[in-house]
Design a protein around this motif. Structure first.
Motif, PDB file in Angstrom:
ATOM      1  N   GLY A 102       0.716  -1.198  -0.036  1.00 29.65           N
ATOM      2  CA  GLY A 102       0.087  -0.086  -0.105  1.00 29.65           C
ATOM      3  C   GLY A 102       0.797   1.465  -0.126  1.00 29.65           C
ATOM      4  N   TYR A 103       2.360   1.063  -0.237  1.00 29.46           N
ATOM      5  CA  TYR A 103       2.948   2.252   0.004  1.00 29.46           C
ATOM      6  C   TYR A 103       2.925   2.847  -1.629  1.00 29.46           C
ATOM      7  CZ  TYR A 103       4.910   0.669   4.312  1.00 29.46           C
ATOM      8  OH  TYR A 103       4.854   0.201   5.358  1.00 29.46           O
ATOM      9  N   LYS A 104       2.683   4.257  -1.881  1.00 29.04           N
ATOM     10  CA  LYS A 104       2.862   4.986  -2.899  1.00 29.04           C
ATOM     11  C   LYS A 104       4.062   5.750  -3.325  1.00 29.04           C
ATOM     12  CE  LYS A 104      -2.212   6.272  -2.544  1.00 29.04           C
ATOM     13  NZ  LYS A 104      -3.040   7.566  -2.755  1.00 29.04           N
ATOM     14  N   TRP A 105       4.547   5.489  -4.475  1.00 27.60           N
ATOM     15  CA  TRP A 105       5.891   6.022  -4.946  1.00 27.60           C
ATOM     16  C   TRP A 105       5.842   7.477  -4.817  1.00 27.60           C
ATOM     17  CZ3 TRP A 105       6.720   8.833  -9.416  1.00 27.60           C
ATOM     18  CH2 TRP A 105       8.149   8.937  -9.637  1.00 27.60           C
ATOM     19  N   SER A 106       4.557   8.144  -5.433  1.00 27.65           N
ATOM     20  CA  SER A 106       4.569   9.481  -5.449  1.00 27.65           C
ATOM     21  C   SER A 106       4.894  10.279  -4.109  1.00 27.65           C
ATOM     22  CB  SER A 106       3.341   9.924  -5.874  1.00 27.65           C
ATOM     23  OG  SER A 106       2.047   9.456  -5.429  1.00 27.65           O
ATOM     24  N   THR A 107       4.388   9.595  -2.938  1.00 28.63           N
ATOM     25  CA  THR A 107       4.203  10.049  -1.655  1.00 28.63           C
ATOM     26  C   THR A 107       5.606   9.936  -1.066  1.00 28.63           C
ATOM     27  OG1 THR A 107       2.058   9.425  -1.262  1.00 28.63           O
ATOM     28  CG2 THR A 107       3.381   9.877   0.605  1.00 28.63           C
ATOM     29  N   ALA A 108       6.335   8.800  -1.284  1.00 25.84           N
ATOM     30  CA  ALA A 108       7.917   8.573  -0.850  1.00 25.84           C
ATOM     31  C   ALA A 108       8.489   9.628  -1.668  1.00 25.84           C
ATOM     32  CB  ALA A 108       8.338   7.179  -1.008  1.00 25.84           C
ATOM     33  N   LEU A 109       8.530   9.987  -2.677  1.00 31.51           N
ATOM     34  CA  LEU A 109       9.305  10.812  -3.495  1.00 31.51           C
ATOM     35  C   LEU A 109       9.178  12.476  -3.094  1.00 31.51           C
ATOM     36  CD1 LEU A 109      11.460  11.236  -5.605  1.00 31.51           C
ATOM     37  CD2 LEU A 109       9.540  11.355  -7.365  1.00 31.51           C
TER      38      LEU A 109
END
Length: 252
Positions: A188-195
């Motif tokens: 459920g982790y989003k790449w856009s949020t992490a970046l």
């Protein structure tokens, strides 16, 4: 007087004897005096003689159990669209791979189906491509998923999955087979949020905390992002997808 009474006594005595003999005759049952038939009742009860035993065999109950495959078989549907579990086909494994092939099929007992004219049918023909089940494209079968392998790894990890062909797909061989697949699951982790966190708050380790990497997050927090160098490196690594969630899952 005594002389006259004497014949009368003789007659009474004779009548008693005759009465006794008549009773013995009746009890004997065959007109002869047989002591075996006049044995006491107590002895007859004590020794009743050989007895016969009769065993009652119950009638076999009629089987009303529904075959397991009936749960997958629609009633009065097209025979050519029935799942493979509902039919039996005379397959030929010597067909040419990738070429069209025709097989003669028969529906299993208790299965009802119709042809294109909605007429009941039991024997029919199906057209398919000559190939084994494990050679089908990925869209034609379903596989079990694993949440223990690492998707973010170099090289990317694989796992053995149990795959099952979809109901209306026909193929040769076993419809359930193992296959080696790449790890493909997400937590459920989003790449856009992490970046975004890495660019804006990377110096405080917010990106690493979000991905579940607490030790790296604390290291960035107390070193001020490695004096900015660690922050820039994480922006690049998260941007290309090299750094991912700590549980090894994929971004969404």
């Amino acid at each position: 007087m005594e002389a006259a009474a004497e014949p009368l006594r003789s007659v009474r005595h004779l009548s008693r004897v005759l009465l006794f003999l008549s009773q013995c005759y009746i009890l004997s049952g065959d007109g002869s005096l047989n002591l075996e038939h006049s044995q006491p009742l107590a002895q007859a009860i004590k020794d009743p003689g050989p007895t016969r035993t009769f065993s009652v065999v119950p009638r076999a109950a009629e089987s009303t159990e529904i075959p397991p495959y009936m749960t997958k078989c629609p009633s009065n549907g097209l025979c050519s669209r029935l799942p493979a579990d509902c039919i039996e086909c005379a397959t030929n494994v010597s067909c040419t791979y990738g070429k069209p092939v025709t097989f003669d099929c028969t529906v299993k007992p208790s299965v009802t189906c119709v042809d294109q004219d909605l007429k009941p049918q039991r024997n029919f023909v199906i057209n398919m491509t000559c190939r084994f089940c494990w050679q089908l494209p990925e869209t034609d079968y379903e596989c079990s998923n694993s949440t223990t392998c690492m998707t973010v790894a170099c090289p990317r990890q694989r796992y053995f999955a149990n795959c099952t062909v979809r109901d209306h797909i026909h193929c040769l061989g076993n419809r359930t087979f193992p296959k080696l697949l790449y790890c493909n699951w997400t937590g459920g982790y989003k790449w856009s949020t992490a970046l975004a966190l890495s660019i804006t708050l990377g110096g405080f380790g917010a990106d690493r905390f979000y991905l579940g990497q607490w030790r790296e997050g604390l290291g960035k927090l107390f070193s001020f992002g490695g004096l900015g160098i660690w922050t820039l490196i994480d922006v690049l690594l998260i941007g290309v997808g090299y750094v991912g969630p700590a549980d090894g899952s994929l971004y969404i």
